[in-house]
Motif scaffolding. Sequence first.
Motif, mmCIF file in Angstrom:
data_model
loop_
_atom_site.group_PDB
_atom_site.id
_atom_site.type_symbol
_atom_site.label_atom_id
_atom_site.label_comp_id
_atom_site.label_asym_id
_atom_site.label_seq_id
_atom_site.Cartn_x
_atom_site.Cartn_y
_atom_site.Cartn_z
ATOM 1 N N LEU A 29 8.148 2.903 -0.405
ATOM 2 C CA LEU A 29 7.047 2.175 -1.024
ATOM 3 C C LEU A 29 5.676 2.779 -0.719
ATOM 4 O O LEU A 29 4.682 2.382 -1.328
ATOM 5 N N THR A 33 4.448 1.117 -5.976
ATOM 6 C CA THR A 33 5.310 0.002 -6.351
ATOM 7 C C THR A 33 6.630 0.514 -6.909
ATOM 8 O O THR A 33 6.666 1.492 -7.647
ATOM 9 N N LYS A 34 7.709 -0.153 -6.526
ATOM 10 C CA LYS A 34 9.045 0.217 -7.005
ATOM 11 C C LYS A 34 9.786 -1.037 -7.449
ATOM 12 O O LYS A 34 9.602 -2.117 -6.895
ATOM 13 N N ARG A 35 10.652 -0.862 -8.424
ATOM 14 C CA ARG A 35 11.559 -1.927 -8.833
ATOM 15 C C ARG A 35 12.828 -1.820 -7.990
ATOM 16 O O ARG A 35 13.082 -0.803 -7.354
ATOM 17 N N ARG A 66 6.434 -9.206 -3.303
ATOM 18 C CA ARG A 66 7.426 -9.235 -4.383
ATOM 19 C C ARG A 66 6.779 -9.922 -5.568
ATOM 20 O O ARG A 66 6.345 -11.069 -5.468
ATOM 21 N N GLU A 77 9.056 -6.395 -8.944
ATOM 22 C CA GLU A 77 8.467 -5.198 -8.343
ATOM 23 C C GLU A 77 8.118 -5.469 -6.890
ATOM 24 O O GLU A 77 7.696 -6.564 -6.536
ATOM 25 N N TYR A 78 8.312 -4.438 -6.075
ATOM 26 C CA TYR A 78 8.008 -4.519 -4.646
ATOM 27 C C TYR A 78 6.910 -3.522 -4.318
ATOM 28 O O TYR A 78 6.908 -2.394 -4.818
ATOM 29 N N SER A 79 5.985 -3.952 -3.474
ATOM 30 C CA SER A 79 4.916 -3.061 -3.022
ATOM 31 C C SER A 79 4.544 -3.433 -1.593
ATOM 32 O O SER A 79 4.875 -4.521 -1.111
#
Length: 122
Positions: A29, A33-35, A66, A77-79
């Motif tokens: 990360l 941002t990643k899914r 989240r 999405e997570y960051s």
Amino acid sequence: MKQQAAICPVEAALSIVGGKWKLQIVYCLLNGTKRFGELRRLIPATTQQMLTLQLRELEQAGIISRLVYAQVPPKVEYSLTELGRSLEPIVHQMHAWGEWYCKQNDIEYWQLSDHMEGHVPM
């Protein structure tokens, strides 16, 4: 007010980011941002269930955020939070030490940038 017992600062840190996958998630990360599916591809050795658990624990600790989009199919999405970003120098140091260790012991390893394009051992 209940008073907590004193603990070692290392123990406190490990209680948040300890384990096999949490620092790898943070490392992934750092680039943005990643899914969930992207994280699964970047960390293929983890199971979907374990990744979900680790993401929940990191979110609960305030390390990641989240974001759920109200759409079908669901998009999440997570960051990293500001607190999570504070781990960046530590994660980079651990990465550098890990590279050094692998080289010293003739162990193959991969770079995240290489892994994004496929597994390319060094």
